[in-house]
Design a protein around this motif. Sequence first.
Motif, mmCIF file in Angstrom:
data_model
loop_
_atom_site.group_PDB
_atom_site.id
_atom_site.type_symbol
_atom_site.label_atom_id
_atom_site.label_comp_id
_atom_site.label_asym_id
_atom_site.label_seq_id
_atom_site.Cartn_x
_atom_site.Cartn_y
_atom_site.Cartn_z
ATOM 1 N N THR A 78 0.844 -1.594 -0.228
ATOM 2 C CA THR A 78 -0.283 -0.197 0.350
ATOM 3 C C THR A 78 0.714 0.541 -0.198
ATOM 4 O OG1 THR A 78 -1.615 -1.176 1.346
ATOM 5 C CG2 THR A 78 -1.931 1.651 1.382
ATOM 6 N N ILE A 79 -0.066 2.270 -0.823
ATOM 7 C CA ILE A 79 0.537 3.454 -0.753
ATOM 8 C C ILE A 79 0.343 4.228 -0.348
ATOM 9 C CG2 ILE A 79 1.656 5.333 -2.038
ATOM 10 C CD1 ILE A 79 2.955 2.709 -4.838
ATOM 11 N N THR A 80 0.660 5.247 0.336
ATOM 12 C CA THR A 80 -0.184 6.257 0.892
ATOM 13 C C THR A 80 -0.110 7.187 1.016
ATOM 14 O OG1 THR A 80 -0.216 4.741 3.136
ATOM 15 C CG2 THR A 80 -1.532 7.068 3.409
ATOM 16 N N ALA A 81 -1.266 8.519 0.383
ATOM 17 C CA ALA A 81 -0.876 9.392 -0.504
ATOM 18 C C ALA A 81 -0.202 9.973 -1.423
ATOM 19 C CB ALA A 81 -0.462 10.341 0.717
ATOM 20 N N SER A 82 -0.293 8.726 -2.307
ATOM 21 C CA SER A 82 0.180 8.385 -3.072
ATOM 22 C C SER A 82 1.226 10.326 -4.065
ATOM 23 C CB SER A 82 -0.409 8.205 -4.700
ATOM 24 O OG SER A 82 -1.270 8.625 -5.456
ATOM 25 N N GLN A 83 2.147 9.812 -4.678
ATOM 26 C CA GLN A 83 2.915 11.123 -5.475
ATOM 27 C C GLN A 83 3.540 10.372 -6.758
ATOM 28 O OE1 GLN A 83 6.104 12.660 -2.806
ATOM 29 N NE2 GLN A 83 4.933 12.899 -1.265
ATOM 30 N N VAL A 84 3.136 12.183 -7.507
ATOM 31 C CA VAL A 84 3.638 11.755 -9.225
ATOM 32 C C VAL A 84 4.521 10.255 -8.689
ATOM 33 C CG1 VAL A 84 4.800 12.596 -11.866
ATOM 34 C CG2 VAL A 84 2.563 13.736 -9.765
ATOM 35 N N VAL A 85 6.091 10.801 -8.509
ATOM 36 C CA VAL A 85 6.818 10.510 -8.592
ATOM 37 C C VAL A 85 7.100 8.323 -8.331
ATOM 38 C CG1 VAL A 85 8.429 12.039 -7.659
ATOM 39 C CG2 VAL A 85 7.506 10.536 -5.770
ATOM 40 N N ASP A 86 5.459 8.652 -7.321
ATOM 41 C CA ASP A 86 5.704 6.515 -7.295
ATOM 42 C C ASP A 86 4.963 5.781 -8.532
ATOM 43 O OD1 ASP A 86 3.645 7.732 -4.048
ATOM 44 O OD2 ASP A 86 5.721 7.059 -4.217
ATOM 45 N N SER A 87 4.771 6.764 -10.112
ATOM 46 C CA SER A 87 4.673 5.725 -11.345
ATOM 47 C C SER A 87 5.416 5.010 -11.648
ATOM 48 C CB SER A 87 4.427 6.891 -12.097
ATOM 49 O OG SER A 87 2.858 8.463 -11.496
ATOM 50 N N ALA A 88 4.907 3.799 -11.370
ATOM 51 C CA ALA A 88 6.684 3.336 -11.773
ATOM 52 C C ALA A 88 5.576 1.971 -12.242
ATOM 53 C CB ALA A 88 6.921 2.752 -10.543
ATOM 54 N N VAL A 89 6.890 0.608 -12.698
ATOM 55 C CA VAL A 89 5.504 -0.776 -12.023
ATOM 56 C C VAL A 89 6.875 -1.425 -11.573
ATOM 57 C CG1 VAL A 89 5.938 -2.729 -13.806
ATOM 58 C CG2 VAL A 89 5.764 -0.599 -15.422
ATOM 59 N N TYR A 90 5.701 -2.049 -10.372
ATOM 60 C CA TYR A 90 5.777 -2.673 -9.468
ATOM 61 C C TYR A 90 5.796 -4.255 -9.225
ATOM 62 C CZ TYR A 90 5.523 1.641 -7.521
ATOM 63 O OH TYR A 90 6.009 2.848 -6.997
ATOM 64 N N PHE A 91 6.758 -4.650 -8.829
ATOM 65 C CA PHE A 91 7.056 -6.566 -9.166
ATOM 66 C C PHE A 91 6.809 -7.153 -7.634
ATOM 67 C CE2 PHE A 91 7.554 -6.699 -13.860
ATOM 68 C CZ PHE A 91 8.109 -5.480 -14.254
ATOM 69 N N CYS A 92 6.330 -8.203 -7.817
ATOM 70 C CA CYS A 92 6.415 -8.844 -6.293
ATOM 71 C C CYS A 92 6.979 -10.116 -7.233
ATOM 72 C CB CYS A 92 4.618 -9.338 -6.073
ATOM 73 S SG CYS A 92 4.489 -10.314 -4.916
ATOM 74 N N ALA A 93 8.488 -10.411 -5.726
ATOM 75 C CA ALA A 93 8.690 -11.588 -6.062
ATOM 76 C C ALA A 93 9.159 -12.340 -4.837
ATOM 77 C CB ALA A 93 9.649 -11.144 -6.558
ATOM 78 N N LEU A 94 8.713 -13.952 -5.279
ATOM 79 C CA LEU A 94 9.193 -14.863 -4.691
ATOM 80 C C LEU A 94 10.364 -15.651 -4.565
ATOM 81 C CD1 LEU A 94 8.057 -17.087 -2.521
ATOM 82 C CD2 LEU A 94 6.724 -18.212 -4.678
ATOM 83 N N ARG A 95 11.612 -15.947 -3.562
ATOM 84 C CA ARG A 95 12.516 -17.037 -3.750
ATOM 85 C C ARG A 95 11.834 -18.084 -2.496
ATOM 86 N NH1 ARG A 95 17.548 -18.289 -1.436
ATOM 87 N NH2 ARG A 95 17.248 -17.049 0.326
ATOM 88 N N GLN A 96 11.901 -19.669 -3.192
ATOM 89 C CA GLN A 96 11.629 -20.690 -2.491
ATOM 90 C C GLN A 96 13.599 -20.757 -1.629
ATOM 91 O OE1 GLN A 96 8.402 -22.469 -4.267
ATOM 92 N NE2 GLN A 96 10.631 -23.246 -5.631
ATOM 93 N N THR A 97 13.579 -21.889 -0.484
ATOM 94 C CA THR A 97 13.968 -22.534 -0.080
ATOM 95 C C THR A 97 15.199 -23.240 -0.699
ATOM 96 O OG1 THR A 97 13.129 -22.608 2.238
ATOM 97 C CG2 THR A 97 14.997 -22.882 2.324
ATOM 98 N N GLY A 98 16.536 -22.532 -1.218
ATOM 99 C CA GLY A 98 17.447 -22.947 -1.650
ATOM 100 C C GLY A 98 17.779 -22.868 -3.204
ATOM 101 N N ALA A 99 16.537 -21.491 -3.191
ATOM 102 C CA ALA A 99 16.580 -21.236 -5.080
ATOM 103 C C ALA A 99 17.500 -20.316 -5.137
ATOM 104 C CB ALA A 99 15.147 -20.309 -5.473
#
Lengths: 114, 116
Positions: A78-99
């Motif tokens: 969550t981004i609170t009180a968004s600003q123009v500089v927040d404009s971007a692509v946001y990626f979520c990522a996962l690392r499994q144990t041992g990966a």
Amino acid sequence: AQKVTQAQTEISVVEKEDVTLDCVYETRDTTYYLFWYKQPPSGELVFLIRRNSFDEQNEISGRYSWNFQKSTSSFNFTITASQVVDSAVYFCALRQTGANNLFFGTGTRLTVIP
Amino acid sequence: NAGVMQNPRHLVRRRGQEARLRCSPVKGHSHVYWYRQLPEEGLKFMVYLQKENIIDESGMPKERFSAEFPKEGPSILRIQQVVRGDSAAYFCASSPRAGRQLEKLFFGSGTQLSVL
């Protein structure tokens, strides 16, 4: 098998609005790590946060906050009180144990309109 | 305090030519990763290298693609006989710790490869 789903392809908000970016993951591991990265128009991915699966405490950093719910396999941002500089692509990522690497979702493009 | 440096930023090749992408990791980092980002998709892991060794190349296409990280100099991702489907952004990342202890990756700005 692992999977990261960011169902929101694009989101537009007006400046100062709050916005939540969703991330749902799948993994068979009991120990894993979750990440959020920001990719501004310049292209470089910027690290925002890393979360261990055994730590479900929510985190706040300035206008940014993260809600980790192991029961629903979600790690929302969550981004609170968004600003123009927040404009971007946001990626979520996962690392499994041992990966050796991170497994990325397809990203959410956030546009903050002034 | 230079971050991960990738060059060139943009690379245009004709079908059948070779593409060489370079990556200098953060100073002191000995672990390098290459990712590929196709349009409207997330980053896909390609290969993980330590100095002079390929540790994990499970994401690399079996043909035409190769990577190296020599003792001296940058890491190189080489694509031989490029095809239009190779057009993508290629990102390099580095970390100071071993893959299994990976905490976070430091990314470069990427190389945008366009194949005509």
